[in-house]
Design a protein around this motif. Structure first.
Motif, mmCIF file in Angstrom:
data_model
loop_
_atom_site.group_PDB
_atom_site.id
_atom_site.type_symbol
_atom_site.label_atom_id
_atom_site.label_comp_id
_atom_site.label_asym_id
_atom_site.label_seq_id
_atom_site.Cartn_x
_atom_site.Cartn_y
_atom_site.Cartn_z
ATOM 1 N N LYS A 104 22.253 -3.504 -47.248
ATOM 2 C CA LYS A 104 21.166 -3.298 -48.204
ATOM 3 C C LYS A 104 20.943 -4.520 -49.079
ATOM 4 N N ARG A 145 26.810 -0.408 -44.703
ATOM 5 C CA ARG A 145 25.500 0.006 -45.225
ATOM 6 C C ARG A 145 25.224 -0.625 -46.586
ATOM 7 N N GLU A 148 16.125 -3.781 -32.150
ATOM 8 C CA GLU A 148 16.902 -3.359 -33.310
ATOM 9 C C GLU A 148 18.400 -3.623 -33.105
ATOM 10 N N LYS A 178 18.296 0.106 -43.238
ATOM 11 C CA LYS A 178 17.051 -0.613 -43.009
ATOM 12 C C LYS A 178 15.960 0.190 -42.296
ATOM 13 N N LEU A 179 16.293 1.269 -41.665
ATOM 14 C CA LEU A 179 15.283 2.036 -40.927
ATOM 15 C C LEU A 179 14.886 3.269 -41.720
ATOM 16 N N ARG A 180 13.604 3.579 -41.665
ATOM 17 C CA ARG A 180 13.104 4.786 -42.317
ATOM 18 C C ARG A 180 12.957 5.877 -41.260
ATOM 19 N N CYS A 181 13.745 6.929 -41.403
ATOM 20 C CA CYS A 181 13.700 8.023 -40.440
ATOM 21 C C CYS A 181 13.985 9.329 -41.164
ATOM 22 N N PRO A 182 13.464 10.439 -40.642
ATOM 23 C CA PRO A 182 13.720 11.736 -41.288
ATOM 24 C C PRO A 182 15.213 12.068 -41.287
ATOM 25 N N ASP A 215 14.778 -7.462 -46.718
ATOM 26 C CA ASP A 215 14.029 -6.866 -45.601
ATOM 27 C C ASP A 215 13.203 -7.911 -44.860
ATOM 28 N N ARG A 273 17.531 10.659 -43.108
ATOM 29 C CA ARG A 273 18.435 9.532 -43.335
ATOM 30 C C ARG A 273 19.340 9.778 -44.532
ATOM 31 N N ASP A 274 18.771 10.284 -45.624
ATOM 32 C CA ASP A 274 19.578 10.547 -46.812
ATOM 33 C C ASP A 274 20.600 11.651 -46.565
#
Length: 280
Positions: free
Chosen positions: A166, A162, A183, A103-107, A170, A109-110
């Motif tokens: 998903k 995870r 969070e 759920k979080l967008r961060c550098p 959201d 992550r993938d």
């Protein structure tokens, strides 16, 4: 046209059920054999002909020996303690990690998720030597901590949570943030309750895996008072029962029984948890 389709599907359904019945019988055969041996006297165990029910019932004697000639209840108590602590720590670690990846967008992550997938591919035996050295340096060998700490982080748990997280919209997360939840509060108060089937499925996998684990306890502990059920049964066979397979099979049946009861009680949520993460 629907009639012809039904006719075509009938042989397929019969074949499918035949394969399921055959494979199910193969899986259950060792357990049926184990229970049968646990109620037989020594004279009937090695008979050439098979019969599930013995000519002379010897179950009381075998199960009494299993409970009295070795500290079987102590082994099972160790298993409950170790599995419960491992499961609690895994949930504490895996749920927040899975939330970040879902759920979080961060550098990166993938990349982190890729490392989790790599962790899924590595068998635990590959890490046994560095884990043993680390345990020795920490001074925790031959303690409960040695049985617990290698399993605190579960790549499978992170992956399963995870995938289930998903599937949660959201908008639910955004609404929780608007209500002022942090969070971490979203993880424990919103996400994890909604992922209850995944939680139960993971709990079954975790408890069964660590309850049945023999490889790492064989390395990590020597004290008989710390041994979990599989290692305890091995000691029971070598030192106490010898070639008396009736008590040994009785002890094995008692060790497996809690797992069977737990799975039968939670199988509905288990199936839902394993299939829910596949729906996007």
């Amino acid at each position: 046209m629907s009639t012809s389709a039904n006719r075509l599907s009938l042989p397929t359904a019969i074949l499918r059920h035949a394969v399921l019945l055959f494979t199910g019988a193969l899986v259950l055969a060792p357990f049926v054999w184990m229970v049968s041996l646990s109620i037989k006297p020594p004279s009937e165990i090695f008979r050439a002909s098979f019969s599930f029910w013995p000519a002379r019932f010897y179950g009381i004697e075998n199960y009494t020996k299993a409970l009295t000639e070795a500290p079987l209840l102590r082994y099972m108590g160790n298993g409950f303690i170790v599995c419960a602590i491992i499961l609690a720590l895994q949930i504490l670690v895996c749920a927040p990690c899975a939330y970040v990846l879902a759920k979080l967008r961060c550098p990166g992550r993938d990349l982190l998720f890729g490392l989790v997938l790599i962790g899924l591919l590595l068998p635990h035996q590959v890490l046994s030597l560095p884990l043993f050295i680390l345990s020795y340096q920490l001074g925790i060998l031959n303690t409960y901590a040695a049985l617990i700490f290698p399993y605190v982080v579960s790549p499978f748990g992170i992956f399963l949570f995870r995938q289930f997280f998903k599937t949660i919209p959201d908008d639910v997360v955004h609404a929780a943030r608007l209500d002022g939840l942090s969070e971490l509060a979203i993880v424990w108060k919103i996400m994890l309750p909604m992922a209850l089937p995944a939680l139960i499925a993971f709990s079954i996998f975790s408890v069964v895996g660590h309850w049945n684990d023999l490889f790492w306890p064989l390395i990590a502990v020597r004290d008989q008072s710390l041994m979990p059920p599989p290692l305890g049964i091995m000691v029971f066979k070598n030192e106490e029962a010898g070639n008396d397979y009736g008590p040994l099979m009785a002890a094995s049946t008692l060790v497996v029984l809690p797992l069977v009861i737990s799975f039968l009680a939670a199988q509905k949520w288990f199936v839902e948890g394993m299939t829910g993460g596949a729906v996007k």
